[in-house]
Design a protein around this motif. Structure first.
Motif, PDB file in Angstrom:
ATOM      1  N   GLY A 373       0.816  -1.212   0.000  1.00  0.00           N
ATOM      2  CA  GLY A 373       0.000   0.000   0.000  1.00  0.00           C
ATOM      3  C   GLY A 373       0.844   1.255   0.000  1.00  0.00           C
ATOM      4  N   GLN A 374       1.974   1.210   0.721  1.00  0.00           N
ATOM      5  CA  GLN A 374       2.876   2.354   0.753  1.00  0.00           C
ATOM      6  C   GLN A 374       3.539   2.584  -0.602  1.00  0.00           C
ATOM      7  N   ILE A 375       3.470   1.579  -1.452  1.00  0.00           N
ATOM      8  CA  ILE A 375       4.076   1.663  -2.776  1.00  0.00           C
ATOM      9  C   ILE A 375       3.018   1.925  -3.845  1.00  0.00           C
ATOM     10  N   VAL A 376       1.872   1.232  -3.724  1.00  0.00           N
ATOM     11  CA  VAL A 376       0.783   1.407  -4.690  1.00  0.00           C
ATOM     12  C   VAL A 376       0.239   2.834  -4.642  1.00  0.00           C
ATOM     13  N   GLY A 377       0.110   3.381  -3.410  1.00  0.00           N
ATOM     14  CA  GLY A 377      -0.409   4.742  -3.271  1.00  0.00           C
ATOM     15  C   GLY A 377       0.367   5.756  -4.099  1.00  0.00           C
ATOM     16  N   PRO A 378       1.693   5.837  -3.933  1.00  0.00           N
ATOM     17  CA  PRO A 378       2.467   6.781  -4.752  1.00  0.00           C
ATOM     18  C   PRO A 378       2.395   6.510  -6.257  1.00  0.00           C
ATOM     19  N   ILE A 379       2.270   5.221  -6.638  1.00  0.00           N
ATOM     20  CA  ILE A 379       2.161   4.911  -8.070  1.00  0.00           C
ATOM     21  C   ILE A 379       0.866   5.494  -8.638  1.00  0.00           C
ATOM     22  N   ILE A 380      -0.241   5.260  -7.923  1.00  0.00           N
ATOM     23  CA  ILE A 380      -1.533   5.801  -8.371  1.00  0.00           C
ATOM     24  C   ILE A 380      -1.482   7.329  -8.386  1.00  0.00           C
ATOM     25  N   ALA A 381      -0.889   7.909  -7.329  1.00  0.00           N
ATOM     26  CA  ALA A 381      -0.774   9.366  -7.264  1.00  0.00           C
ATOM     27  C   ALA A 381       0.020   9.904  -8.453  1.00  0.00           C
ATOM     28  N   SER A 382       1.100   9.214  -8.804  1.00  0.00           N
ATOM     29  CA  SER A 382       1.933   9.654  -9.929  1.00  0.00           C
ATOM     30  C   SER A 382       1.135   9.681 -11.228  1.00  0.00           C
ATOM     31  N   ILE A 383       0.328   8.628 -11.429  1.00  0.00           N
ATOM     32  CA  ILE A 383      -0.483   8.562 -12.653  1.00  0.00           C
ATOM     33  C   ILE A 383      -1.483   9.713 -12.696  1.00  0.00           C
ATOM     34  N   SER A 386       0.370  13.200 -13.070  1.00  0.00           N
ATOM     35  CA  SER A 386       0.938  13.393 -14.414  1.00  0.00           C
ATOM     36  C   SER A 386      -0.134  13.632 -15.466  1.00  0.00           C
ATOM     37  N   SER A 387      -1.305  12.999 -15.289  1.00  0.00           N
ATOM     38  CA  SER A 387      -2.330  13.090 -16.335  1.00  0.00           C
ATOM     39  C   SER A 387      -3.410  14.134 -16.053  1.00  0.00           C
ATOM     40  N   ILE A 388      -3.732  14.355 -14.787  1.00  0.00           N
ATOM     41  CA  ILE A 388      -4.853  15.245 -14.455  1.00  0.00           C
ATOM     42  C   ILE A 388      -4.430  16.400 -13.553  1.00  0.00           C
ATOM     43  N   GLY A 389      -3.520  16.132 -12.629  1.00  0.00           N
ATOM     44  CA  GLY A 389      -3.121  17.152 -11.666  1.00  0.00           C
ATOM     45  C   GLY A 389      -3.335  16.673 -10.234  1.00  0.00           C
ATOM     46  N   TYR A 390      -2.889  17.465  -9.288  1.00  0.00           N
ATOM     47  CA  TYR A 390      -2.919  17.060  -7.885  1.00  0.00           C
ATOM     48  C   TYR A 390      -4.334  16.941  -7.313  1.00  0.00           C
ATOM     49  N   ARG A 391      -5.243  17.829  -7.693  1.00  0.00           N
ATOM     50  CA  ARG A 391      -6.516  17.949  -6.980  1.00  0.00           C
ATOM     51  C   ARG A 391      -7.339  16.661  -6.973  1.00  0.00           C
ATOM     52  N   LEU A 392      -7.349  15.918  -8.063  1.00  0.00           N
ATOM     53  CA  LEU A 392      -8.210  14.733  -8.142  1.00  0.00           C
ATOM     54  C   LEU A 392      -7.621  13.505  -7.448  1.00  0.00           C
ATOM     55  N   MET A 393      -6.377  13.590  -6.991  1.00  0.00           N
ATOM     56  CA  MET A 393      -5.824  12.456  -6.266  1.00  0.00           C
ATOM     57  C   MET A 393      -6.520  12.263  -4.920  1.00  0.00           C
ATOM     58  N   PHE A 394      -7.058  13.331  -4.366  1.00  0.00           N
ATOM     59  CA  PHE A 394      -7.660  13.249  -3.041  1.00  0.00           C
ATOM     60  C   PHE A 394      -9.010  12.521  -3.045  1.00  0.00           C
ATOM     61  N   PRO A 395      -9.942  12.846  -3.946  1.00  0.00           N
ATOM     62  CA  PRO A 395     -11.170  12.030  -3.992  1.00  0.00           C
ATOM     63  C   PRO A 395     -10.917  10.584  -4.398  1.00  0.00           C
ATOM     64  N   ALA A 396      -9.882  10.348  -5.226  1.00  0.00           N
ATOM     65  CA  ALA A 396      -9.538   8.965  -5.584  1.00  0.00           C
ATOM     66  C   ALA A 396      -9.156   8.173  -4.334  1.00  0.00           C
ATOM     67  N   ALA A 397      -8.390   8.799  -3.452  1.00  0.00           N
ATOM     68  CA  ALA A 397      -8.003   8.148  -2.197  1.00  0.00           C
ATOM     69  C   ALA A 397      -9.233   7.881  -1.324  1.00  0.00           C
ATOM     70  N   GLY A 398     -10.182   8.815  -1.303  1.00  0.00           N
ATOM     71  CA  GLY A 398     -11.395   8.630  -0.517  1.00  0.00           C
ATOM     72  C   GLY A 398     -12.215   7.442  -0.978  1.00  0.00           C
ATOM     73  N   ILE A 399     -12.351   7.297  -2.292  1.00  0.00           N
ATOM     74  CA  ILE A 399     -13.107   6.172  -2.850  1.00  0.00           C
ATOM     75  C   ILE A 399     -12.463   4.846  -2.465  1.00  0.00           C
ATOM     76  N   MET A 400     -11.149   4.794  -2.498  1.00  0.00           N
ATOM     77  CA  MET A 400     -10.438   3.571  -2.115  1.00  0.00           C
ATOM     78  C   MET A 400     -10.766   3.182  -0.669  1.00  0.00           C
ATOM     79  N   CYS A 401     -10.816   4.167   0.217  1.00  0.00           N
ATOM     80  CA  CYS A 401     -11.136   3.884   1.622  1.00  0.00           C
ATOM     81  C   CYS A 401     -12.556   3.342   1.780  1.00  0.00           C
ATOM     82  N   PHE A 402     -13.510   3.924   1.084  1.00  0.00           N
ATOM     83  CA  PHE A 402     -14.894   3.494   1.229  1.00  0.00           C
ATOM     84  C   PHE A 402     -15.080   2.059   0.740  1.00  0.00           C
TER      85      PHE A 402
END
Length: 415
Positions: A373-383, A386-402
């Motif tokens: 998880g400590q590795i997958v998280g940064p990989i997903i964040a990088s994608i 790089s493609s959309i920007g920082y702002r949408l990484m946060f709701p993506a993380a929320g969905i994963m938790c739910f």
């Protein structure tokens, strides 16, 4: 024989404080240096070496580390389960991990290329897992069932201390990475040795390790495929999503302050320190409560699921605005969530193990979700970055938790 039986009974009735504090110290011994280097000093070093490709390099580093850690965790945990020695079956592997991680840290201060960092960090993952899988197995090996929630709380407090303490120490060495790594090396030696002395694992030379051959031997070195594995894998993937979401943010927290929020390195350092203190206070406060509450009310699954939902809400907050106050709110809510989660998580993991003969290996697989998880998280964040920007990484993380919370609630074996 009768005397031995009485002594064992008395020891089971007495709360194992030495074990609890030993686990706490030994856990901090590897966790604080690892998280401090991984989340702050390593990105700072990469920023010095490859400033124009730092996001991609972090993702590549994480991918290599994930592959190596996956294999190392399973094999090393299984070997620990089968070890017989005068020092016990866990201690030899933990000491080996201590020595080899120190060697990797030393060479990390010397490497000056991206390639060198990747090779070093891959070797570090092998070394680190010599410590991780055997250490967590002490909970199953030495804890009476009625105290597992409370002993798990010691582990949980350590997990809650790991990120903020590691970040707090590392934040003072962003411009002097090598000095920070040397500090962590000293920290690792003192805490790991102190923890193992408190745990006091005895010789197991008189024990008889079950000899395996053929299909049984293969199964002892792979993911569980027999027994009650449904709940086991629900716990694994629930944990994976929780940790991935956490490190989707944590893995890039330095860059979030600098690139997303536009702060200088000095201001980023100050804000990282504030965040770390908030995480520390909230994590420890809620971590102390979780284990005793689970023992009293016999409720593990609900506490883990609720804390996962709370983390989901917390990680979405920085999407509201690119200002430091959102990261402070995230730190408060996620700190509380991690406090509750980590304090009962290991008790839940022990409860869903499919085979008592493969304790370290199977617990290693559950906790592999933590490493991956400590590795997958940064990989997903990088994608996403790089493609959309920082702002949408946060709701993506929320969905994963739910989604992770739903998986935990689906576990049937545990309340």
């Amino acid at each position: 024989m009768e005397t031995i039986h009485i002594q064992k009974k008395q020891s089971k009735d007495k709360f194992p404080f030495r074990l609890g504090f030993g686990l706490l110290l030994a856990l901090l011994g590897w966790l604080v240096p690892y998280l401090g280097v991984n989340s702050t000093l390593l990105p700072a070093k990469i920023q010095e070496i490859a400033p124009n490709n730092k996001v991609e390099v972090i993702a590549l580093l994480a991918t290599v580390a994930m592959i190596v850690a996956t294999v190392a965790n399973i094999i090393e945990g299984a070997m620990s389960d089968r070890t017989v020695s005068r020092f016990g079956k866990r201690n030899p592997w933990i000491i080996c991990g201590l020595i080899t991680t120190l060697i990797c840290f030393f060479f990390l201060t010397r490497v000056t290329t991206v390639k060198g960092i990747i090779i070093n960090w891959a070797l570090f993952q092998i070394s680190l897992n010599f410590m991780v899988a055997p250490l967590v197995a002490f909970i199953a090996d030495m804890t009476p069932p009625k105290y597992r929630g409370s002993i798990s709380a010691f582990w949980g407090v350590g997990m809650n201390l790991g990120t903020p303490v590691g970040t707090l120490i590392a934040s003072h060495y962003i411009t002097s990475v090598s000095s920070g790594i040397y500090i962590f090396m000293i920290f690792e030696v003192i805490f790991t040795i102190s923890g193992l002395l408190l745990i006091g694992e005895k010789s197991n030379q008189n024990s008889h390790t079950k000899k395996l051959s053929g299909k049984e031997l293969i199964e002892s070195f792979i993911f569980p495929i027999h027994g009650e594995i449904r709940d086991f894998y629900l716990a694994v993937f629930g944990k994976l999503l929780f940790v991935s979401a956490q490190f989707l943010v944590t893995g890039y927290q330095l860059y979030i302050f600098v690139d997303y929020m536009g702060l200088s390195s000095t201001n980023a350092t100050r804000n990282l320190s504030i965040m770390s203190i908030i995480l520390l206070v909230m994590g420890v406060a809620f971590g102390i409560l979780g284990g005793p509450l689970s023992d009293k009310f016999h409720s593990l699954k609900l506490l883990v699921a609720l804390s996962t939902v709370a983390m989901g809400i917390g990680v979405m907050l920085p999407a509201i605005a690119n200002s430091p106050w959102t990261m402070f709110l995230y730190a408060a809510l996620s700190g509380a969530a991690m406090g509750l989660y980590n304090s009962v998580d290991q008790a839940l993991n022990v409860a869903v193990l499919p085979n008592p003969d493969n304790t370290a290996k199977d617990l290693g697989i559950v906790n592999l979700a933590n490493s991956i998880g400590q590795i997958v998280g940064p990989i997903i964040a990088s994608i996403i970055i790089s493609s959309i920007g920082y702002r949408l990484m946060f709701p993506a993380a929320g969905i994963m938790c739910f989604v992770g919370a739903v998986l935990i609630l689906m576990i049937k074996k545990v309340r």
